[in-house]
Design a protein around this motif. Sequence first.
Motif, PDB file in Angstrom:
ATOM      1  N   VAL A   1       0.836  -1.200   0.000  1.00  0.00           N
ATOM      2  CA  VAL A   1       0.000   0.000   0.000  1.00  0.00           C
ATOM      3  C   VAL A   1       0.872   1.251   0.000  1.00  0.00           C
ATOM      4  CG1 VAL A   1      -1.886   1.158   1.206  1.00  0.00           C
ATOM      5  CG2 VAL A   1      -1.657  -1.313   1.392  1.00  0.00           C
ATOM      6  N   ASP A   2       0.580   2.166  -0.941  1.00  0.00           N
ATOM      7  CA  ASP A   2       1.231   3.477  -0.957  1.00  0.00           C
ATOM      8  C   ASP A   2       0.322   4.442  -0.199  1.00  0.00           C
ATOM      9  OD1 ASP A   2       3.289   2.529  -2.594  1.00  0.00           O
ATOM     10  OD2 ASP A   2       2.214   3.043  -4.432  1.00  0.00           O
ATOM     11  N   LEU A   3       0.909   5.144   0.770  1.00  0.00           N
ATOM     12  CA  LEU A   3       0.138   6.050   1.616  1.00  0.00           C
ATOM     13  C   LEU A   3       0.744   7.442   1.614  1.00  0.00           C
ATOM     14  CD1 LEU A   3      -0.045   3.806   4.808  1.00  0.00           C
ATOM     15  CD2 LEU A   3      -1.819   4.080   3.099  1.00  0.00           C
ATOM     16  N   GLU A   4      -0.124   8.429   1.860  1.00  0.00           N
ATOM     17  CA  GLU A   4       0.341   9.797   2.057  1.00  0.00           C
ATOM     18  C   GLU A   4      -0.168  10.272   3.406  1.00  0.00           C
ATOM     19  OE1 GLU A   4       0.007  14.320   0.230  1.00  0.00           O
ATOM     20  OE2 GLU A   4      -0.906  12.665  -0.864  1.00  0.00           O
ATOM     21  N   ASP A   5       0.772  10.715   4.244  1.00  0.00           N
ATOM     22  CA  ASP A   5       0.417  11.303   5.531  1.00  0.00           C
ATOM     23  C   ASP A   5      -0.205  12.661   5.224  1.00  0.00           C
ATOM     24  OD1 ASP A   5       0.384  12.699   7.968  1.00  0.00           O
ATOM     25  OD2 ASP A   5       2.110  11.580   8.720  1.00  0.00           O
ATOM     26  N   LEU A   6      -1.474  12.849   5.570  1.00  0.00           N
ATOM     27  CA  LEU A   6      -2.173  14.081   5.207  1.00  0.00           C
ATOM     28  C   LEU A   6      -1.647  15.298   5.962  1.00  0.00           C
ATOM     29  CD1 LEU A   6      -5.845  12.811   4.805  1.00  0.00           C
ATOM     30  CD2 LEU A   6      -4.120  13.230   3.047  1.00  0.00           C
TER      31      LEU A   6
ATOM     32  N   ILE B   1       0.233  -7.367  10.475  1.00  0.00           N
ATOM     33  CA  ILE B   1      -1.223  -7.320  10.335  1.00  0.00           C
ATOM     34  C   ILE B   1      -1.875  -6.850  11.637  1.00  0.00           C
ATOM     35  CG2 ILE B   1      -1.476  -9.768  10.938  1.00  0.00           C
ATOM     36  CD1 ILE B   1      -3.663  -8.001   8.362  1.00  0.00           C
ATOM     37  N   GLY B   2      -1.185  -7.027  12.764  1.00  0.00           N
ATOM     38  CA  GLY B   2      -1.732  -6.625  14.053  1.00  0.00           C
ATOM     39  C   GLY B   2      -1.410  -5.195  14.450  1.00  0.00           C
ATOM     40  N   SER B   3      -0.616  -4.493  13.637  1.00  0.00           N
ATOM     41  CA  SER B   3      -0.247  -3.112  13.979  1.00  0.00           C
ATOM     42  C   SER B   3      -1.435  -2.176  13.789  1.00  0.00           C
ATOM     43  CB  SER B   3       0.922  -2.645  13.107  1.00  0.00           C
ATOM     44  OG  SER B   3       0.506  -2.511  11.762  1.00  0.00           O
ATOM     45  N   PRO B   4      -1.464  -1.068  14.522  1.00  0.00           N
ATOM     46  CA  PRO B   4      -2.583  -0.125  14.393  1.00  0.00           C
ATOM     47  C   PRO B   4      -2.778   0.386  12.962  1.00  0.00           C
ATOM     48  CG  PRO B   4      -1.294   0.398  16.338  1.00  0.00           C
ATOM     49  CD  PRO B   4      -0.542  -0.669  15.594  1.00  0.00           C
ATOM     50  N   ILE B   5      -1.685   0.664  12.258  1.00  0.00           N
ATOM     51  CA  ILE B   5      -1.824   1.197  10.900  1.00  0.00           C
ATOM     52  C   ILE B   5      -2.397   0.138   9.955  1.00  0.00           C
ATOM     53  CG2 ILE B   5       0.561   0.762  10.184  1.00  0.00           C
ATOM     54  CD1 ILE B   5       0.331   3.521   8.698  1.00  0.00           C
ATOM     55  N   ALA B   6      -1.953  -1.115  10.086  1.00  0.00           N
ATOM     56  CA  ALA B   6      -2.473  -2.180   9.225  1.00  0.00           C
ATOM     57  C   ALA B   6      -3.958  -2.424   9.510  1.00  0.00           C
ATOM     58  CB  ALA B   6      -1.673  -3.465   9.405  1.00  0.00           C
ATOM     59  N   ARG B   7      -4.315  -2.424  10.786  1.00  0.00           N
ATOM     60  CA  ARG B   7      -5.730  -2.634  11.132  1.00  0.00           C
ATOM     61  C   ARG B   7      -6.596  -1.523  10.555  1.00  0.00           C
ATOM     62  NH1 ARG B   7      -3.777  -3.714  16.502  1.00  0.00           N
ATOM     63  NH2 ARG B   7      -4.854  -1.846  17.167  1.00  0.00           N
TER      64      ARG B   7
ATOM     65  N   GLU C   1      -7.772   6.474   9.395  1.00  0.00           N
ATOM     66  CA  GLU C   1      -7.415   7.158  10.633  1.00  0.00           C
ATOM     67  C   GLU C   1      -6.723   6.160  11.538  1.00  0.00           C
ATOM     68  OE1 GLU C   1     -10.788   9.022  12.438  1.00  0.00           O
ATOM     69  OE2 GLU C   1     -10.991  10.473  10.807  1.00  0.00           O
ATOM     70  N   VAL C   2      -5.500   6.516  11.941  1.00  0.00           N
ATOM     71  CA  VAL C   2      -4.683   5.613  12.760  1.00  0.00           C
ATOM     72  C   VAL C   2      -4.484   6.240  14.129  1.00  0.00           C
ATOM     73  CG1 VAL C   2      -2.458   4.443  12.959  1.00  0.00           C
ATOM     74  CG2 VAL C   2      -3.480   4.814  10.701  1.00  0.00           C
TER      75      VAL C   2
ATOM     76  N   GLY D   1      -1.469  10.843  18.981  1.00  0.00           N
ATOM     77  CA  GLY D   1      -2.811  11.247  18.575  1.00  0.00           C
ATOM     78  C   GLY D   1      -3.209  10.576  17.267  1.00  0.00           C
ATOM     79  N   VAL D   2      -4.339  10.985  16.723  1.00  0.00           N
ATOM     80  CA  VAL D   2      -4.850  10.384  15.492  1.00  0.00           C
ATOM     81  C   VAL D   2      -4.096  10.932  14.288  1.00  0.00           C
ATOM     82  CG1 VAL D   2      -6.888  10.113  14.033  1.00  0.00           C
ATOM     83  CG2 VAL D   2      -7.130  10.041  16.503  1.00  0.00           C
ATOM     84  N   ARG D   3      -3.615  10.019  13.429  1.00  0.00           N
ATOM     85  CA  ARG D   3      -2.938  10.393  12.175  1.00  0.00           C
ATOM     86  C   ARG D   3      -3.832   9.935  11.032  1.00  0.00           C
ATOM     87  NH1 ARG D   3       2.924  11.393  12.914  1.00  0.00           N
ATOM     88  NH2 ARG D   3       2.686  11.885  10.718  1.00  0.00           N
ATOM     89  N   GLU D   4      -3.875  10.739   9.987  1.00  0.00           N
ATOM     90  CA  GLU D   4      -4.687  10.390   8.827  1.00  0.00           C
ATOM     91  C   GLU D   4      -3.782  10.120   7.634  1.00  0.00           C
ATOM     92  OE1 GLU D   4      -7.458  13.638   8.351  1.00  0.00           O
ATOM     93  OE2 GLU D   4      -8.965  12.549   9.523  1.00  0.00           O
ATOM     94  N   TYR D   5      -4.051   9.004   6.971  1.00  0.00           N
ATOM     95  CA  TYR D   5      -3.292   8.609   5.783  1.00  0.00           C
ATOM     96  C   TYR D   5      -4.266   8.391   4.637  1.00  0.00           C
ATOM     97  CZ  TYR D   5       0.602   7.600   8.939  1.00  0.00           C
ATOM     98  OH  TYR D   5       1.600   7.697   9.863  1.00  0.00           O
TER      99      TYR D   5
END
Length: 158
Positions: free
Chosen positions: A92-97, A122-128, A140-141, A146-150
């Motif tokens: 997955v290619d992501l951009e930190d907003l 697979i158990g990490s917060p970002i993967a979930r 939203e991770v 705090g909450v990060r949006e990708y």
Amino acid sequence: MNKVPLTTHGAELLRAELHNLKTVERPEVIAAIAEARSHGDLSENAEYDAAKERQSFVEGRIAEVEYKLSNAQIIDPMDLDAEGRCVFGATVDLEDLESSETVTYQIVGDDEADLKKGKISIGSPIARALIGKFAGDVAEVQAPGGVREYEVLDVKYI
């Protein structure tokens, strides 16, 4: 009995580790124990104690790896047809907003995870947070800060 999700590459790595443990580590530990025994009194023999401790670790790891391989659900990312959805094995290619920084992660099993190589568990917060998302979606991770949006830029099965 829980299935252990692994990519084909992760299963190969575990098989190689198991082979090394059985053919290299185990014989080395047995030889170290025999050497330490030859020194006489075992009650005050630090070499013997260290070798027995190492043997316990090696045997425990062999059992753990054998369990994981026998309960593995091996998934080849190239065989996936998830119609563009983020699933186990997807890259997955992501951009930190917030920072506009782009990153690429592959979602893998716990044993395969290595952030330096772009592999997240697979158990990490970002993967979930990513599971089930499509390109264009925002995940939203919950991070320690705090909450990060990708934003999901692309989903590949490679």
